[in-house]
Structures are given as C-alpha cells and as structure tokens.
Design a protein around this motif. Structure first.
Motif, short mmCIF file in Angstrom:
data_model
loop_
_atom_site.label_atom_id
_atom_site.label_comp_id
_atom_site.label_asym_id
_atom_site.label_seq_id
_atom_site.Cartn_x
_atom_site.Cartn_y
_atom_site.Cartn_z
N GLN A 72 -1.88 -0.92 -3.66
CA GLN A 72 -2.55 0.34 -3.36
C GLN A 72 -3.03 0.40 -1.91
N LYS A 73 -3.46 -0.74 -1.38
CA LYS A 73 -3.88 -0.78 0.02
C LYS A 73 -2.67 -0.58 0.94
N GLU A 74 -1.52 -1.12 0.54
CA GLU A 74 -0.31 -0.92 1.33
C GLU A 74 0.02 0.57 1.42
N LEU A 75 -0.03 1.25 0.29
CA LEU A 75 0.24 2.68 0.27
C LEU A 75 -0.78 3.44 1.12
N ALA A 76 -2.04 3.04 1.02
CA ALA A 76 -3.09 3.68 1.83
C ALA A 76 -2.84 3.45 3.32
N ASN A 77 -2.34 2.26 3.67
CA ASN A 77 -2.03 1.98 5.08
C ASN A 77 -0.91 2.88 5.59
N VAL A 78 0.11 3.08 4.76
CA VAL A 78 1.21 3.97 5.13
C VAL A 78 0.68 5.38 5.35
N GLU A 79 -0.13 5.85 4.41
CA GLU A 79 -0.67 7.21 4.51
C GLU A 79 -1.59 7.36 5.72
N ASP A 80 -2.35 6.31 6.03
CA ASP A 80 -3.24 6.34 7.20
C ASP A 80 -2.43 6.49 8.49
N LEU A 81 -1.34 5.76 8.60
CA LEU A 81 -0.51 5.85 9.81
C LEU A 81 0.19 7.20 9.90
N ILE A 82 0.59 7.74 8.77
CA ILE A 82 1.19 9.08 8.77
C ILE A 82 0.17 10.11 9.25
N THR A 83 -1.06 9.99 8.77
CA THR A 83 -2.13 10.89 9.19
C THR A 83 -2.38 10.79 10.70
N LYS A 84 -2.25 9.59 11.23
CA LYS A 84 -2.44 9.37 12.66
C LYS A 84 -1.24 9.86 13.49
N LYS A 85 -0.18 10.26 12.81
CA LYS A 85 1.03 10.79 13.45
C LYS A 85 1.63 9.81 14.46
N VAL A 86 1.75 8.57 14.01
CA VAL A 86 2.39 7.58 14.87
C VAL A 86 3.87 7.94 15.05
#
Length: 332
Positions: A72-86
């Motif tokens: 779940q933390k891995e998925l949250a990390n992916v979503e966090d980076l998407i939100t940051k628009k890397v």
C-alpha cells in the motif's frame, strides 16, 4: 574488451530491442524523476546510488521514496509522484501485480515508467523498459552448480520474499532444473524476507531439527553472512555444510576469499541503477529504448573472485552503460 564481452552477453541473454530514433535536443526545463525503492536492503541502496549518480551526470533532480516492503505504501508513493507531476518514474517493486497497477496509473497520467527487477504482471499497463536480471536462469545456474560440484547431496534453500517476481522466478528455475538434472534433493524452501536475523533463525532451527542437508543456497549475501555465522558457531561450516549465494556484494566477495562462502553469482546493483536511469532519461529525451534489458551475471568462486563486478557505480560504470546503449543502437 570487457565492454564488447558485456554487449555480446547481453544480446545473447535476450535484450529486446525497439526501433531507435535520434535524441531530441536537450529540454530547457529542469527534469525531475521519481525513484521508488522497495526496502532498506543494501542492494537497494547501491541501486539507488547508481541511479542518483547517473542523474547528477545528466543534471536531473530525483525524488527518492522508500516503500518499506509495504504494497500500500508503494502505491501511495506512485500516486504521490504522479501528483507532483514528475517527468518520469523508476519503480523497484517487490510484487508483479503492484508493478502492473503502477504502470496503469502512470499511463493514465502520461508519466513514463521504467521498472527495475520487478517482473511486471500481464495487463494493460505498459512500461518504457523492464530492466532485469534473468531470474529464471539464475535459479537454473544455481541448480547446475550444485549438481556439478555437490552431486548426491541434499540442498536447503533460504530465500527472500516469496511473492516477489524475482524470487518466484528464481525458485521456479531452481526447482525445475534440479528435477531435470536429478542429482540433488531439495529438502526445503524457507523464506527469510531478505532479513539477516530471520535467516539465522531459519538455520538455527534447521540444525536443531536434525534434518539432513549439506548444501545451503541463501538468496542474498546479507542473509548469507548470518547463516555463515550460525554454522561457524555450530562448528559445521564446510564440514559438512557448504554455503553458496548470489549478488557478489563486497561482504560476500570477502567471504569467498576467506573460503567461507563457496560461490556466488556476481551482479551489480550500481550498474543496474545507472541502466535504469539511462533508459528513462533517453526515453524522455525522445529516444526509443529497448523494451527489456537483461543485465549479465557471472559465477564467482575463489578462483575468479577478481572478475566480480563492483557494486558501487562510478564514472567508469556510467561510461560503460553509455557505450552499451550506443552499441544497442547500432544493432538497428
């Protein structure tokens, strides 16, 4: 010469090539990549450092996130980076399904994704490049080494995280090839989750069980060091129990030189990290990169320990990877 041998080996291992196009002019904007590592094992740290070194060379900022072996933390990390628009993400997952979910999310967001040692599951999600070692072949290599050097002996497997793509593939190759060769019996597979203390507990319990075995394969050298210590304390190291491992860490190579660890398979997380960065960077810069890159593996014993590939990435490793990509382009 080493570069040429490396290239020949990689092509023989099945690097899947795409159609190459010219690199576009350097973008004016500051690029930012996300790097998601699965846990705190030393391997992951060296791979991360290789990625960061290559990024520094190219002037790319990197946001590093650790999933701490939590899906779940891995998925949250992916979503966090998407939100940051890397501008791109490299995911070192520990679950094929998680890698597939990440690919779907990145595809929807229009963010390129490379996966590192993750063996992405089948599905609609697509990645720029899958950077792997041939884990099935690694399992076969281990079975073949044991059959040749320890025929007739019983084997114990102390493995990593079952359910993780690389380990599942390694075990599949190991079991199938061992059965085909018919020279050894695999008496048990015990997960230790890449944790040295857990591996030590497994070995202590097996010694106390009275179950017979004389060969142990341990799925990384951090765990193997703990197993060696238990066997030394019990007076059973190499008499009768031999230990082999894989990865070729600095600690593992030192144990090879001392004659404590009998053999290992040399792989370099530092080079791995550089390859991952270059695949992602070149894609972002407009270059078509291979769909899959298989990184070479070399058996190491006391006789050829000087041939092991260094874990720590340096300028030489970066230049080697640059040459690798250029050689791959020439194949088109």
């Amino acid at each position: 010469m080493f570069v040429k041998k490396l290239m020949v080996f990689m092509l023989a291992c099945g690097v899947v090539l795409g159609v190459w196009s010219a690199v576009s002019p350097a973008q004016e904007k500051q690029l930012t990549f996300g790097y998601i590592m699965p846990g705190s094992d030393p391997w992951y740290a060296y791979a991360r450092d290789g990625f960061l070194l290559a990024a520094q060379k190219r002037g790319v900022k990197v946001i590093v996130l650790n999933s701490d072996y939590d899906q779940q933390k891995e998925l949250a990390n992916v979503e966090d980076l998407i939100t940051k628009k890397v501008d791109g993400i490299n995911l070192f997952s520990f679950n094929p399904d998680g890698a597939q979910i990440a690919a779907q999310k990145c595809n929807a967001a229009g963010i390129p994704l490379t996966v590192e040692m993750s063996h992405i599951a089948e599905g609609p999600g697509k990645v720029v490049c899958d950077i792997e070692f041939d884990w099935v072949r690694l399992g076969e290599m281990i079975a073949e080494f044991i059959a040749e050097n320890y025929p007739g002996e019983k084997v114990l497997e102390i493995t990593g995280l079952i359910g993780q793509g690389p380990i599942d593939n390694l075990l599949a190759g190991l079991k199938r090839r061992m059965q085909e060769l018919g020279k050894n019996e695999l008496i048990g597979i015990h997960p230790a989750d890449y944790n040295r203390e857990k591996a030590m507990n497994v070995m202590q319990n097996m010694l106390q069980s009275g179950q017979e075995f004389t060969v142990v394969h341990v799925a990384n050298e951090d765990m193997a060091m703990g197993v060696l210590q238990v066997l030394k304390d019990a007076g059973k190291l190499n008499n009768p129990i031999k230990v082999i491992s894989n990865n070729g860490s600095p600690e593992g190579l030192e144990a090879i030189k001392k004659g404590e660890l009998q053999a290992t398979v040399s792989t370099s997380p530092g080079v791995e990290g550089v390859v991952c960065f270059e695949a992602l960077y070149r894609h972002v810069m407009g270059e078509k990169v291979p769909e899959k890159i298989i990184i070479p593996m070399i058996w190491i014993t006391k006789d050829n320990v000087d041939q092991a590939v260094a874990w720590k990435a340096d300028e030489k490793a970066i230049e080697l990877v640059y040459q690798m990509f250029e050689e791959l382009k020439k194949q088109q």
